[in-house]
Design an enzyme around this catalytic site. Structure first.
Site, PDB file in Angstrom:
ATOM      1  N   GLY A 252       0.857  -1.155   0.167  1.00 52.03           N
ATOM      2  CA  GLY A 252      -0.157  -0.130  -0.081  1.00 52.03           C
ATOM      3  C   GLY A 252       0.691   1.270   0.128  1.00 52.03           C
ATOM      4  O   GLY A 252       0.440   2.343  -0.594  1.00 52.03           O
ATOM      5  N   GLU A 269      -6.867  -1.455   0.954  1.00 52.30           N
ATOM      6  CA  GLU A 269      -7.573  -2.171   1.908  1.00 52.30           C
ATOM      7  C   GLU A 269      -6.318  -3.241   2.584  1.00 52.30           C
ATOM      8  O   GLU A 269      -5.867  -4.091   1.662  1.00 52.30           O
ATOM      9  CB  GLU A 269      -8.461  -3.155   1.605  1.00 52.30           C
ATOM     10  N   CYS A 303      -6.970 -10.581   6.715  1.00 51.72           N
ATOM     11  CA  CYS A 303      -6.595  -9.402   7.080  1.00 51.72           C
ATOM     12  C   CYS A 303      -7.229  -9.084   8.322  1.00 51.72           C
ATOM     13  O   CYS A 303      -6.897  -8.071   9.328  1.00 51.72           O
ATOM     14  CB  CYS A 303      -6.749  -8.355   5.987  1.00 51.72           C
TER      15      CYS A 303
END
Ligand code: UN1
Length: 512
Positions: A252, A269, A303
């Protein structure tokens, strides 16, 4: 061959995947083999080869973008409920293929069958949600300060949505994005994880008939390829106004700035480091099951996996003892074998990461209460592990994508909330208590700092109806339910003067 009883070749064939040939790594309404080299997919359950794909290249990426753009010209003006009808049929196609697709998810990713089926159910659920949404997509109306004026906002499609998905939810997370994007009038370009190419291809095969029948091939495009050939071009491509990426915080931190450099939007995410708090007044039976599922389900590769158990002193010994006993009954094995609750990790690198983490826990003074070993058998199996550590244990601030649960003892609620929030990530959180006061404090602005906060429910296994995502290094994105659809559209504020004068806002005068 795998030690489960199904005919893998026949399963693949029913999903349009040929076990004996290279399969298309490219789809833009046409399935084609790319020139990007062969990518072989093996089951983490036993290392057996499932099938391979011929990966897409940069040229294929270009073609998929072009197809998407030209299809978007038409798709964006199709009435949203008509777009919803196409998604409704996609949901039906998934229902028909749920068993096969769920089994393939289990085989290729390694999650156990019931979770593989659950993942396909999650796709069906979001399809249903998106169909309803296609008759909503509401904007607001406002009162204008000027006489004989009207103000309102409306939402328009944005164009091509790039979807980068991770191996752990190889198909559901794509559908959260794609089905919303479709009803919003967008087209999609999917770059799936290189660890799970076959499930992505199978989904496109399953849905292709719907697109063909409705004349809408080209809204859903797929490029299976590496970062160089398809990942980076997508990040830098101004023709992709939104990149939705699921993966590690490390990934990310590359994707976010890179897309932002061209002032594009990203929806991130990323990793979680989710804590489950158990207070002295909790129902321990519930807490036990929620913790075990949260920590061991999907072999700790969600996650939303429960990574830290923060237990109040009065029940710490009892709960830990019961948890260790319950871990002893957890069957580890091939994802399709009956009774197995913990399947393999995705690959040998993941096993190594687990082994390294265990060594570091020991070296740093943590106490392994159960587990701690990789299994000496074909496949990528490890023992679910519980480690007792102090609340300031440095390694517990990292997300290790494996079934390792840190147990920490806490004094009171303030202590629990502080420790829970004291990590870089902010995805999911949970508290077990029978006190309304405690629960509400946990949910208050001074409580959990996560995107998801649950009471008497574990950290994982969210429903699609709520917005899914988290704060801090989890990336801030929201997908799936609630008003997450707004990320896939552009808002237009419209002011209409139906009078005969031209009054200016804020009382400004400009007489000519
Ligand atoms: C993920 O791990 O990337 O809440 C998604 C859950 C699932 C989705 C997890 N519904 O655990």
């Amino acid at each position: 061959m795998s030690d489960h009883k199904i005919d893998v070749k026949a399963l693949l064939a029913r999903l349009g995947v040929d076990a004996d040939a290279q399969n298309p790594g490219f789809y833009d309404g046409r399935f084609e083999n790319g020139e990007g080299g062969e990518l072989v997919s093996c089951s983490p359950g036993d290392g057996a080869r499932l099938a391979s794909v011929a990966q897409a290249t940069r040229a294929d990426y270009e073609r998929a973008i072009e197809t998407g753009l030209s299809t978007f010209e038409r798709w964006r003006t199709e009435p949203a409920p008509a777009r919803g009808e196409v998604v409704r049929q996609m949901g039906e196609a998934l229902r028909e293929h749920k068993d096969d697709l769920g089994a393939l998810v289990a085989l290729e990713m390694g999650k156990v069958l019931s979770e593989g089926l659950g993942e396909v159910q999650e796709m069906i659920d979001i399809a249903d949600f998106a169909v309803g949404l296609s008759r909503q997509l509401y904007g607001l109306t406002m009162h204008s300060e000027r006489p004989n004026h009207r103000m309102y906002e409306q939402w328009h499609p944005i164009g091509t949505v790039g979807i980068i998905s991770a191996f752990n939810f190889p198909v559901a997370v794509w559908s959260w994005n794609a089905f919303l994007a479709f009803v919003c009038g967008d087209v999609c370009l999917w770059k799936p994880s290189e660890k799970t190419p076959l499930t992505a291809l199978a989904v496109c095969r399953v849905l292709d008939g719907v697109l063909e029948r409705n004349g809408w091939r080209g809204i859903s495009n797929l490029v299976i390829g590496d970062v160089d050939q398809v990942g980076e071009p997508m990040l830098d491509d101004r023709r992709v106004p939104l990149v939705s990426a699921t993966g590690s915080c490390r990934m990310g931190k590359i994707v976010g700035p890179r897309v932002a450099a061209r002032l594009g939007r990203s929806l991130l995410e990323l990793g979680g480091n989710n804590a489950l708090i158990v207070m002295d007044d909790a129902d321990l039976d519930l807490a036990l099951v929620a913790t075990a599922f949260g920590a061991v389900g999907t072999a700790g590769q969600r996650c939303t996996t429960t990574r830290r158990l923060l237990v109040q002193k009065g029940v710490a010994a009892q709960l830990t003892e019961r948890l260790v006993a319950s871990y002893a009954s957890i069957k580890i094995g091939p994802p399709l074998e009956a009774g197995v609750l913990c399947g393999p990790l995705i690959d040998q690198d993941a096993v190594q990461t687990y082994t390294d983490a265990i060594a570091r826990i020991r070296a740093d003074g943590g106490e392994i209460l159960c587990g701690g070993n990789a299994l000496d058998r074909p496949g990528c199996y490890v023992e679910p592990t519980i480690a007792r550590v102090p609340t300031d244990f440095a390694l517990a601030k990292d997300e290790t994508f494996a079934p390792i649960l840190y147990v920490m003892e806490i004094d009171d609620l303030d202590d629990a909330i502080r420790i829970q929030n004291d990590v870089p990530q902010g995805l999911s959180s949970a508290i077990f208590t029978d006190s309304v006061r405690t629960a509400e404090r946990f949910l208050s602005a001074a409580g959990s700092d996560c995107g998801i906060a649950n009471v008497n429910i574990g950290t994982s296994g969210a429903e699609i109806g709520g917005a899914f995502g988290g704060e801090k290094e989890t990336g801030g994105g929201r997908e799936a339910g609630s008003d997450a659809w707004k990320a896939y559209m552009r808002r237009q504020t419209c002011t209409i003067n139906w009078g005969t004068d031209l009054p200016l806002a804020q009382g400004v005068e400009f007489d000519v």
